[in-house]
Every structure is written in C-alpha cells, then in structure tokens.
Design a protein around this motif. Structure first.
Motif, PDB file in Angstrom:
ATOM      1  N   ALA A  43     -14.634  26.725  31.665  1.00  8.36           N
ATOM      2  CA  ALA A  43     -14.917  26.890  33.091  1.00  8.36           C
ATOM      3  C   ALA A  43     -16.310  27.464  33.323  1.00  8.36           C
ATOM      4  O   ALA A  43     -16.989  27.099  34.285  1.00  8.36           O
ATOM      5  N   ALA A  44     -16.733  28.359  32.412  1.00  8.98           N
ATOM      6  CA  ALA A  44     -18.013  29.032  32.588  1.00  8.98           C
ATOM      7  C   ALA A  44     -19.162  28.315  31.889  1.00  8.98           C
ATOM      8  O   ALA A  44     -20.327  28.692  32.071  1.00  8.98           O
ATOM      9  N   GLY A  45     -18.842  27.291  31.080  1.00  7.74           N
ATOM     10  CA  GLY A  45     -19.888  26.671  30.269  1.00  7.74           C
ATOM     11  C   GLY A  45     -20.457  27.673  29.294  1.00  7.74           C
ATOM     12  O   GLY A  45     -21.650  27.678  28.981  1.00  7.74           O
ATOM     13  N   GLY A  46     -19.582  28.542  28.787  1.00  8.57           N
ATOM     14  CA  GLY A  46     -20.004  29.615  27.895  1.00  8.57           C
ATOM     15  C   GLY A  46     -19.423  29.467  26.511  1.00  8.57           C
ATOM     16  O   GLY A  46     -19.127  28.361  26.056  1.00  8.57           O
ATOM     17  N   ALA A  47     -19.245  30.585  25.859  1.00  7.80           N
ATOM     18  CA  ALA A  47     -18.729  30.583  24.496  1.00  7.80           C
ATOM     19  C   ALA A  47     -17.494  31.458  24.415  1.00  7.80           C
ATOM     20  O   ALA A  47     -17.307  32.393  25.199  1.00  7.80           O
ATOM     21  N   TRP A  70     -13.306  15.871  29.397  1.00  6.93           N
ATOM     22  CA  TRP A  70     -13.808  16.738  28.334  1.00  6.93           C
ATOM     23  C   TRP A  70     -13.537  16.117  26.970  1.00  6.93           C
ATOM     24  O   TRP A  70     -12.448  15.597  26.718  1.00  6.93           O
ATOM     25  N   GLY A  71     -14.525  16.214  26.090  1.00  7.66           N
ATOM     26  CA  GLY A  71     -14.348  15.824  24.700  1.00  7.66           C
ATOM     27  C   GLY A  71     -14.315  17.066  23.815  1.00  7.66           C
ATOM     28  O   GLY A  71     -14.806  18.128  24.206  1.00  7.66           O
ATOM     29  N   VAL A  72     -13.734  16.927  22.649  1.00  8.78           N
ATOM     30  CA  VAL A  72     -13.637  18.037  21.706  1.00  8.78           C
ATOM     31  C   VAL A  72     -14.152  17.570  20.349  1.00  8.78           C
ATOM     32  O   VAL A  72     -13.736  16.511  19.854  1.00  8.78           O
ATOM     33  N   ASP A 108     -24.725  16.208  26.660  1.00 13.93           N
ATOM     34  CA  ASP A 108     -25.061  16.313  28.081  1.00 13.93           C
ATOM     35  C   ASP A 108     -23.847  16.084  28.974  1.00 13.93           C
ATOM     36  O   ASP A 108     -23.933  16.175  30.197  1.00 13.93           O
ATOM     37  N   GLY A 109     -22.691  15.773  28.368  1.00 13.55           N
ATOM     38  CA  GLY A 109     -21.434  15.685  29.110  1.00 13.55           C
ATOM     39  C   GLY A 109     -20.571  16.892  28.807  1.00 13.55           C
ATOM     40  O   GLY A 109     -20.964  17.772  28.051  1.00 13.55           O
ATOM     41  N   ALA A 110     -19.414  16.928  29.407  1.00 12.40           N
ATOM     42  CA  ALA A 110     -18.510  18.070  29.195  1.00 12.40           C
ATOM     43  C   ALA A 110     -17.887  17.960  27.801  1.00 12.40           C
ATOM     44  O   ALA A 110     -17.135  17.028  27.523  1.00 12.40           O
ATOM     45  N   ARG A 111     -18.196  18.909  26.951  1.00 11.23           N
ATOM     46  CA  ARG A 111     -17.707  18.852  25.575  1.00 11.23           C
ATOM     47  C   ARG A 111     -17.468  20.260  25.042  1.00 11.23           C
ATOM     48  O   ARG A 111     -18.235  21.187  25.326  1.00 11.23           O
ATOM     49  N   PRO A 138     -31.936  22.207  27.890  1.00  5.87           N
ATOM     50  CA  PRO A 138     -31.771  22.040  29.353  1.00  5.87           C
ATOM     51  C   PRO A 138     -30.776  20.967  29.770  1.00  5.87           C
ATOM     52  O   PRO A 138     -30.263  21.012  30.887  1.00  5.87           O
ATOM     53  N   HIS A 139     -30.514  19.991  28.901  1.00  6.29           N
ATOM     54  CA  HIS A 139     -29.620  18.903  29.299  1.00  6.29           C
ATOM     55  C   HIS A 139     -28.218  19.022  28.711  1.00  6.29           C
ATOM     56  O   HIS A 139     -27.386  18.130  28.904  1.00  6.29           O
ATOM     57  N   VAL A 140     -27.961  20.120  27.995  1.00  5.21           N
ATOM     58  CA  VAL A 140     -26.660  20.272  27.322  1.00  5.21           C
ATOM     59  C   VAL A 140     -25.667  20.946  28.252  1.00  5.21           C
ATOM     60  O   VAL A 140     -25.983  21.924  28.937  1.00  5.21           O
ATOM     61  N   ARG A 141     -24.450  20.407  28.260  1.00  5.40           N
ATOM     62  CA  ARG A 141     -23.343  21.029  28.987  1.00  5.40           C
ATOM     63  C   ARG A 141     -22.159  21.097  28.030  1.00  5.40           C
ATOM     64  O   ARG A 141     -21.499  20.088  27.772  1.00  5.40           O
TER      65      ARG A 141
END
Length: 241
Positions: free
Chosen positions: A27-31, A57-59, A103-106, A131-134
């Motif tokens: 949710a936070a795009g964190g770790a 989302w991919g894993v 750059d996508g949700a992963r 900058p382009h990583v999510r």
C-alpha cells in the motif's frame, strides 16, 4: 522448508501478521522486513501471504547467492523477473531492463537477505529509488533485520518490521492438528508434552517430526503413536550432546 506428504499450510497468528506487514508495504510502496530465528516458518508465511496478490500486482522471488557480489545479485534479480534474452554484459543496460519491468506494481521478495553484504543492500535501494520503479520490497531471513539496519537509508524505508516467533503454547494443538492428519487424533495434553519435550513451538521441528513419524508408522510393524516411539524420534531431531 519442505512440508511432509499430506501436510496443509495453516494460517497461524504469525502468518496473518506477515500478510498484514506485506500488505502495508504494498500500500505504501515501501519495504517490509520479515525476521525471526531459523525454522519458524518465515518463508512459508510469506508464500501464503503472497499466494493471491491483488489484481495487477506481480510477485518475483530473488534467490540470493551465498556471499553474493553486486553483479551476482543483479543477475539474480534479472532472472527472478524472467526477463527475455541474455543477461546484458553492461550493468547499466541490465539495470535499465530491470527498472523497465519494475515500473508496474510488483513485489520483489529477497529471501535469505541476511546473506547480503552492504553493497548488495545498497544496490536494492538504488533499484527502489529509480524514478520509474514502483515496487514493494520484502526482505526476509533469520538476522535480516540486523543486516538491513547496517544500511540506515534502506532501514528508514522499511514501513513494517515483522518478527515471526515460535508457535504460542495456546495455538500449538490446533495448528498441528490442522497441519497434518497424523496429529488430529492426538490429545491436546500429548501435543503439549511433545512441544515441551522437543519441538518448542518451532514449526520446522514439527514438520521434521511429522516426517519421522510417518516413516516410523510405515516401516515399524504394529507401531503406535505413544511416548516410547516419540522419544526415539526426538533423538533424531537433536545433535549428540
């Protein structure tokens, strides 16, 4: 952890807590950092938490080489993402291709993260800072929390620190009976005795004992699950004094 034949994954309190921690990171795009002593089921809990990620989302699971260099970790990430073509000779090209997928949700899961030296952890941070990583980064392993703490900039990005502890005494009987049918007919008092005498709430030890018990029941004529049989199996699970 290799589960015995017939075993079922069980949603313990730790599994639910790991799922919540991973969800927070997504949710936070964190770790998230999942840690705890060996044998407590960290990887199993993570696999359960990520078995059905949200739509879109991919894993990807990164296999960490022992004593990895940055170049070896870069290749491991490249392979985990199943990128087409050969691994590039130039590190900048490899990183651009990796970032292009991220750059996508992963969710990028790095198991056995405690093996990584500081430069490798800094490399993971550099990917994340692109900058382009999510992505959500999940670092897992016995001692991973100490490794991550050595890189303050990475540690500051961890939004969920989740320890996987021993099975609580009050949940052992329900968990092991759901884990494998061999334990379904064993009374709670006997399960408590096994846990106090041998397994001590460690999930991997319960799995190993289950395998030994399966083998004994298949190979020993007229074997029954009693304390004499179990004491003999206990000795196989501990090194000589």
């Amino acid at each position: 952890m290799v589960l015995p034949v017939g075993a079922q994954a069980v949603r313990t309190a730790s599994v639910r807590a790991v799922a919540e921690a991973v969800g927070q990171a997504m949710a936070a795009g964190g770790a998230a950092c999942v840690f705890g002593d060996a044998g407590r089921g960290k990887t199993v809990a993570l696999r359960m938490a990520l078995s059905g990620p949200p739509v879109g989302w991919g894993v990807s699971w990164v296999r960490v080489p022992v004593r990895a260099s940055v170049s070896e970790l870069r290749r491991a990430v490249f392979e985990a993402l199943v990128l087409p073509g050969r691994f590039p000779h130039r590190s900048a090209e490899a990183d651009e291709r990796i970032a292009g997928v991220l750059d996508g949700a992963r969710v990028l899961v790095v198991d056995e993260a405690q093996r990584l030296p500081v430069p490798c952890l800094e490399y993971l941070q550099s990917l994340w800072d692109h900058p382009h990583v999510r992505m959500a980064l999940v670092l897992c392993g016995a001692g991973s929390e100490r490794s991550v703490a050595r890189v303050p900039q990475l540690a500051s990005r961890v939004c969920a620190w989740q320890e996987v502890g021993r099975l609580a005494a009050g949940e052992v009987a329900a968990v092991v009976s759901a884990f494998h049918p061999l334990w379904a007919g064993v009374g709670g008092g006997e399960v408590a005795w096994i846990d106090e005498s041998c397994t001590h709430g460690v999930f991997r030890t319960w799995a190993a004992l289950t395998t030994h018990l399966q083998n004994a029941l298949l190979t020993v004529p007229d074997a029954t699950v009693d304390r004499a049989l179990l004491r003999g199996l206990f000795r196989r699970l501990s090194p000589p004094a």
